[in-house]
Design an enzyme around this catalytic site. Structure first.
Site, mmCIF file in Angstrom:
data_model
loop_
_atom_site.group_PDB
_atom_site.id
_atom_site.type_symbol
_atom_site.label_atom_id
_atom_site.label_comp_id
_atom_site.label_asym_id
_atom_site.label_seq_id
_atom_site.Cartn_x
_atom_site.Cartn_y
_atom_site.Cartn_z
ATOM 1 N N GLY A 17 1.084 -1.019 0.086
ATOM 2 C CA GLY A 17 0.030 0.038 0.080
ATOM 3 C C GLY A 17 0.853 1.319 -0.111
ATOM 4 O O GLY A 17 0.479 2.281 0.576
ATOM 5 N N ARG A 51 -0.517 -1.786 -6.427
ATOM 6 C CA ARG A 51 -0.901 -2.163 -7.586
ATOM 7 C C ARG A 51 -0.606 -1.201 -8.728
ATOM 8 O O ARG A 51 -0.612 -1.458 -9.998
ATOM 9 C CB ARG A 51 -2.472 -2.417 -7.684
ATOM 10 C CG ARG A 51 -2.743 -3.522 -6.846
ATOM 11 C CD ARG A 51 -4.243 -4.064 -6.814
ATOM 12 N NE ARG A 51 -4.380 -4.504 -8.157
ATOM 13 C CZ ARG A 51 -5.586 -5.201 -8.537
ATOM 14 N NH1 ARG A 51 -6.670 -4.780 -7.725
ATOM 15 N NH2 ARG A 51 -5.920 -5.741 -9.816
ATOM 16 N N HIS A 241 -8.063 2.699 21.034
ATOM 17 C CA HIS A 241 -7.417 3.936 21.409
ATOM 18 C C HIS A 241 -7.862 4.303 22.953
ATOM 19 O O HIS A 241 -7.045 4.502 23.935
ATOM 20 C CB HIS A 241 -7.888 5.227 20.522
ATOM 21 C CG HIS A 241 -7.360 5.310 19.269
ATOM 22 N ND1 HIS A 241 -6.189 4.563 18.718
ATOM 23 C CD2 HIS A 241 -7.946 5.823 18.159
ATOM 24 C CE1 HIS A 241 -6.005 4.662 17.678
ATOM 25 N NE2 HIS A 241 -6.942 5.355 16.966
#
Length: 489
Positions: A17, A51, A241
């Site tokens: 990514g 990609r 979180h």
């Protein structure tokens, strides 16, 4: 004063990514800042994998633009940028197919260095990428993988994800990253708690009336509408979180500051959490800004679902069933489109056992406020006599330790959370990363709360844009004689 730079081993970091939003906004600019700080070895490599069809030169130009746009005003010499870009490579790869894997294997072959693989992709691809890393011989004992939240969307999917990753990697090779744990002030929680004799004797139910944890945002869901409508504030914020902040503020002192010792104590806190009763949960959904709906639409418009029952705000009350905290309420709240951006932990101490002052002296309590953002710092409220004649009148004043004022900015190297955590991956330090059993325990506590409101067909309460949330959240504390600390910028 020159900041002390701790060197790291020679490494290859592959970012799956590598052309995505997170890589461009956080990961790559952060790595560049570490490079400028002298913390990235000259022969280290950062390999983008995605990609998009481009070569390494095209990737370097993309990264150059990303650093210019998201570098945060970091000053550097042009030669530094060129040197950093020279350490970048790119492989066009198909996470679900075979394209690019042979090329990536060739890049990684025969290197005696740390190999880290950052999964900056959708969680649905984690297993596919892990399987292919093993297939192509890259999931060896020296490999480390970094996975972004969400770590599942419930206990069942979290267990499945952990099982999948465990098929290819040992637990000590898996780094589940929660950028909140990389924030300077979050880490300072442990320094405040365990580095000061002043607080530890008072850090229990005998002296603490209650604790509040608030993470308020002024922004809406933005471009994350589709994702957020499926997750909501509970899954997106509370389960990870806020849970981590709760653990750090409530855990027992670990035997040492080491990964498993710290995470063992955090896990004990999660397992000791009491179930949350239905009337101790308030969910909300922000409305459009009056007279400005086009710019600031309501939640349902923003997510594209006119019937959405997903919460953009949640407040809840819980307790921890152990000797230290039995009977002490913990109040958690988080929301979007709120009055001010603020992340804060507030420890409210009990009244003195007996007041020697007249009734008109008023009620005064010590309050310890730990501000995580913005204006990071710590404030301790103490009671003193109001100056001047006219008798004994008491007022509360803050003992304020604002980092910006207490520490010369020129003496401090400001490090973004992602920078710190990525370097911890390279060093092999898992202290600030979540362990698999910790993730599952958090979901085991969260799931019944979500299933409860789903079974009741609960509809979130509306609240105004720029407010402090639904009025019911105020009543959550008021019926017990308490009130939320004011959310301020």
């Amino acid at each position: 004063m020159v900041s002390r730079v701790i060197p790291v081993d020679l490494f290859d970091l592959v970012i799956f990514g590598g052309t995505g939003d997170l890589a461009r906004r956080k990961i790559l600019p952060g790595l560049f800042r570490r490079f400028c700080a002298g913390q990235m070895p000259d022969q280290a490599r950062v390999i983008g994998a995605a990609r998009s069809e481009m070569d390494s030169d095209g990737y370097r130009e993309m990264v150059r633009e990303a650093i210019g746009e998201f570098g945060g005003g970091h000053t550097f010499e042009p030669a530094q940028l060129e040197a950093f870009l020279g350490q970048l490579e790119y492989v066009a790869i198909d996470a679900l197919g075979e394209q690019g894997w042979k090329e990536l294997q060739a890049l990684m072959a025969g290197t005696e260095r740390v190999e880290a693989y950052y999964f900056s992709v959708a969680p649905s691809l984690f297993g596919e990428i892990a399987e292919r890393l093993q297939k192509w011989g890259m999931a060896d004992d020296q490999a480390r993988i970094v996975v972004e939240k969400p770590f599942g969307r419930d206990l069942e999917t979290a267990r499945a994800l952990n099982k999948t990753l465990a098929t290819y990697f040992n637990e000590d090779q898996i780094y589940r990253i929660d950028h909140y744990l990389g924030k300077e002030t979050v880490q300072n929680l442990m320094a405040v708690r365990f580095g000061n004799m002043l607080f530890e004797p008072l850090w229990n139910s005998q002296y603490v009336d209650h604790i509040q944890i608030t993470v308020a945002e002024t922004v809406g869901v933005g471009g994350r509408g589709e994702y957020y409508d499926k997750s909501g504030a509970m899954r997106d914020m509370v389960q990870n979180h806020l849970m981590q902040l709760l653990c750090l503020i409530a855990m027992e002192p670990p035997a040492r500051f080491s990964p498993d010792a710290v995470r063992d104590e955090k896990l004990k806190v999660i397992r000791a959490l009491e179930p949350v009763l239905p009337y101790h949960v308030v969910r909300g959904q922000y409305q459009a800004e009056p007279c400005n709906e086009a710019k600031n639409p309501g939640f349902r418009t923003a997510v594209g679902n006119p019937r959405s029952r997903t919460e953009s705000f949640i407040a809840l009350r819980t307790e921890i069933s152990n000797w230290r905290w039995a009977g002490t309420p913990f109040y958690l709240r988080t929301g979007k489109r709120m009055q001010a951006r603020s992340s804060e932990i507030t420890v409210v101490f009990k009244d003195t056992p007996h007041s020697i002052f007249a009734e008109d002296a008023g009620r005064h309590r010590n309050v310890l406020s730990i501000r995580l953002q913005p204006n990071e710092g710590i404030t301790l409220g103490v009671t003193i006599k109001e100056p001047g004649p006219g008798g004994m009148r008491l007022i509360d004043v803050p003992l304020d330790m604002s980092y910006a004022e207490a520490i010369n900015p020129d003496d401090v190297e400001h490090v973004d959370a992602y920078e710190r955590l990525i370097m911890d991956v390279i060093r092999g330090n898992q202290t600030l990363f979540m362990r698999g059993d910790e993730v599952e325990a958090a979901w085991a506590w969260t799931d019944p709360i979500i299933k409860g409101w789903e079974a009741r067909n609960d509809v979130p309460k509306p609240y105004d844009h720029g407010s402090t949330g639904p009025t019911d959240s105020t009543e959550l504390l008021r019926r017990e004689g308490r009130e939320w600390r004011q959310v301020t910028q």
